[in-house]
Design a protein around this motif. Structure first.
Motif: not given
Length: 431
Positions: A394-419
């Motif tokens: 059973t698989v779920m897809s999750a997409t994070g939308s990030f404000d790139h002015r405040a959050i870098d792509g690497a930080d967003g990727a780290e959050l998705m990994q932790a989630f």
């Protein structure tokens, strides 16, 4: 004194509202705390309570009126010594001014000062200020009674209705009429801008006026897409362990009448992930970046008036059962239009779940001034590699939308990994 009931500011951002429904009528007696009306703000439809006690003597704004500015008088209560059955006095119409022919191209002259009247009513002696109730003053004005000669029987010698009811009118002095000045030409109002013309191509349709909530949604989402540079990051998450834990927890909580949903567990996972990756628990505020010490999760709820996001405050520190109980209460209030401003304003990040509609994946629009929103789709059976072997999971897809002015792509990727890690190893949610 009559008490003016004004359009309240039911939220910090409210500038105007729609008076959806009156729950009182002229002649009704209201007490503090009574519900007087339902008012549609830019967020929800809310009940408006009376603060003062009295009798409704006038309804000044009809129900259904849109765009009523905050501070506008919407009703009036009878005050001390007021006759609730008597309508509020109307201003007497001004006499028609004498017209003086003026050439069309010549601007009207400024009015000349009027000469002093031949005789004027004798003023009350200095130091003897007449103290009278508003109703007594109105009756005296109608009958031509000089209040200076009336003895008051009210508190501290105040003149009340009974004192002027039997008083005789004073003889009115003869006053010479002042010549009317030629009025200045009234400025021509600017024409209202024409509504944008949208072609219908001859297709039958039914037009519906936008309510305040829908107008706000349209304005804020347009602003978000135009001003916030979005970056989208998607992960696939295996749900089997989470679903198993949910079943076990629901069995244990059955006696308490608490039933956990998958969404309750996802709220907890997002909050804990934000605390683990604080660089994503932020807000862009012009020349500063605000980093939050707790995770308040705004959860998108579809209400009859439009989308609204009640908030689970400090979700990272709350138990899943507490989150489930609060979420159920907030969702019910949202659908009934009874959320209070503190229950939907704020939040450090948002969650939007369309999995119950079978949506596999979608990109959500950030809810400013927040820095991110998590969009989750349906959990579905998919081919999935587990321990190096292909299997069904059973698989779920999750997409994070990030404000790139405040959050870098690497930080967003780290959050998705932790989630993802928290959901696939869900014991961390109850630790």
């Amino acid at each position: 004194m009559p008490i003016a009931i004004k359009m309240p500011a039911l939220s910090p951002t409210m500038e105007e509202g729609t008076l959806s429904k009156w729950l009182v009528k002229v002649g009704d007696t209201v007490s503090s705390g009574d519900i007087m009306a339902e008012i549609e703000t830019d967020k929800a439809t809310m009940e408006f309570e009376a603060v003062d006690e009295g009798v409704i003597v006038s309804i000044d704004v009809a129900e259904g009126s849109e765009g009523v500015k905050v501070g506008t008088v919407i009703a009036t209560l009878a005050g001390e010594d007021e006759d609730a059955s008597a309508p509020a006095p109307k201003a007497a119409p001004a006499p028609a001014p004498a017209t003086t022919p003026t050439p069309a191209a010549t601007p009207a002259p400024s009015p000349a000062p009027a000469p002093a009247p031949v005789a004027a009513a004798a003023p009350a002696p200095k130091g003897d200020r007449v103290v009278a109730s508003p109703l007594a003053k109105r009756i005296a004005a109608d009958k031509g009674i000089d209040l200076a000669g009336v003895k008051g029987t009210g508190p501290n010698g105040r003149i009340v209705k009974a004192d002027v009811a039997g008083a005789q009118p004073a003889t009115a002095p003869v006053v010479a009429s002042a010549p009317a000045a030629t009025p200045a030409a009234a400025p021509t109002p600017a024409p209202a801008p024409a509504a944008a013309s949208v072609p219908d191509f001859g297709i039958p349709y039914e037009a519906q006026k936008l309510n305040n909530v829908r107008k706000t949604i349209a304005r804020r989402l347009t602003e978000a897409k135009q001003t916030i540079p979005h970056i989208y990051l998607t992960v696939d998450i295996q749900l089997d362990a989470l679903l198993k834990l949910r079943g076990q927890l629901n069995k244990a909580l059955e006696a308490q009448g608490v039933k956990l949903s998958v969404n309750d567990l996802i709220i907890k996972a997002l909050a804990k992930a934000l605390l683990q990756v604080p660089k994503c628990n932020v807000s862009f505020a012009g020349d500063e970046l605000r980093s939050f010490s707790r995770a308040d999760i705004s959860v998108a709820v579809a209400a009859p008036s439009g989308l609204i996001t009640p908030i689970i405050v400090d979700a990272g520190a709350k138990s899943i059962s507490t989150i489930a109980t609060e979420m159920k209460e907030l969702a019910n209030k949202a659908r009934e239009g009874k959320l209070q401003p503190h229950e939907y304003q704020g939040g450090t990040a948002s969650l939007s779940n369309l999995g119950m509609f079978g949506i596999k994946q979608f990109d959500a629009v950030i809810n400013p001034p927040q820095g991110m929103i998590m969009a989750v789709g349906a959990g579905e059976q998919r081919p999935y590699v587990v321990d190096g072997a292909l299997s069904i999971a059973t698989v779920m897809s999750a997409t994070g939308s990030f404000d790139h002015r405040a959050i870098d792509g690497a930080d967003g990727a780290e959050l998705m990994q932790a989630f993802k890690a928290l959901i696939e190893n869900p014991l961390g949610l109850v630790a």
